[in-house]
Design a protein around this motif. Structure first.
Motif: not given
Length: 343
Positions: A147-166
């Motif tokens: 089992a890995p050590a994973v960061p606590s908390g989560l942030v979700e980013f909702v968007g288009d190609s800008i959020t994709v990083g195109t």
């Protein structure tokens, strides 16, 4: 003289034997696999942690349907390989080292061409393009996942190609959402697609007001199971593409209000950040939708004014940030998020 067997018991015994034989037959014929044991490196190994919206229903292949999805695990032994179904491009980081780009690889891909020292090691794989299908890990004989050590908390980013990083150098990995998640020490997801609108239009623009709740951005079913993870914060950056598809102001505001309700229903405790689009489109409508939700009792919601964040040197073209532009956004937005959720 023996007493003849009871007819009901005989029938019961025959049915039980038939059921056992049928189950054995299924297992030998490659029927539904049994639940994976922890440590075996298979797709359903509970020691492999998936970040983002992954389809793991088959039990033999895991498919990420949105950008920026990744998986994490730890493993013992000195080598690790990943099974790829067909040509795929992905990044892999071992023991927190640099993300190595594997381009156009297929089959069983060796992620440790130089064997590691004996012990327990960490692994993160993030897919970029191609046949993005994870079919499990291959470990040394006697080795296992941990089992890995994973960061606590989560942030979700909702968007288009800008959020994709195109147009950025590594797409999702060099987009502001990924950068902010890494900076805040949280897990992060990018529920985004190039060309997406807020409103689904007759000429085919994918509308995230509807598709936000889906496993796949390009399919009306199935719904995503929000019990698989809960976001601490959600950042919405939508409206850049709606103008080109004829979406009117009233329609946009109504759809934005609807999306805010959907996000709140999915994540009751999350802080929601509604960004002004970097091109300044539908700003009054976005602000009005946010204010209406706040007036209606949603106290964990903010409009974020992005005026002046990006200059011409921060853009690849007139729309998409370059690597520098995404870092500028992260520099501005990370403290705003951290002020609400910590990190």
């Amino acid at each position: 003289m023996q007493t003849p067997p009871h007819p009901r018991r005989t029938l019961s015994a025959l049915l039980t034997a038939a059921l056992v034989a049928a189950l054995l037959s299924l297992s030998w014929a490659g029927g539904s696999p049994a639940r994976a044991a922890a440590g075996d490196g298979s797709v359903s190994d509970p020691d492999i942690v998936y970040a983002g919206r992954w389809d793991t229903s088959s039990g033999t292949a895991a498919v990420p349907h949105w950008s920026g999805a990744y998986l994490q695990t730890a493993f013992t032994g000195t080598t690790v390989k990943v099974r790829a179904r067909d040509a795929v491009n992905f990044y892999a980081s071992v023991d927190g080292g640099p993300d190595v780009f594997h381009a156009g690889v297929r089959g069983t891909v060796n992620l440790t061409p130089h064997p590691l020292s004996p012990g327990t090691h960490s692994l993160r794989i993030s897919y970029r393009s191609g046949d993005t299908v994870f079919q499990g890990l291959v470990l040394d004989s006697g080795a296992r996942t941990v089992a890995p050590a994973v960061p606590s908390g989560l942030v979700e980013f909702v968007g288009d190609s800008i959020t994709v990083g195109t147009t950025s150098s590594q797409n999702a990995r060099t987009a502001y959402g990924w950068l902010i998640g890494e900076r805040l020490g949280t897990e992060h997801t990018q529920v985004a697609q190039g060309g997406a609108c807020l409103v689904a239009t007759a000429d085919g623009c994918v509308g995230l007001e509807q598709q936000f709740g889906r496993l796949n951005p390009n399919s009306p079913t199935p719904d995503w199971d929000f019990s698989r993870y809960q976001a601490n914060a959600v950042v919405i950056n939508l409206g850049t593409n709606d103008v080109g598809h004829g979406v009117g102001s009233t329609q946009f505001q109504s759809a934005y209000s609807s999306l805010l309700r959907r996000v709140r229903a999915a994540y009751p405790r999350a802080w929601i950040f509604a960004l002004e689009t970097f091109r300044g489109r539908y700003v009054p409508q976005t602000e009005a939708a946010v204010q209406a939700a706040v007036d209606g009792g949603d106290s964990r919601l903010s409009f974020v004014d992005t005026t002046g964040w990006l200059g011409s040197g921060d853009l690849t073209d007139s729309v998409h940030p370059n690597d520098q532009g995404h870092r500028v956004i992260a520099d501005r937005l990370a403290p705003i998020i951290a002020a609400r959720i910590g990190g």
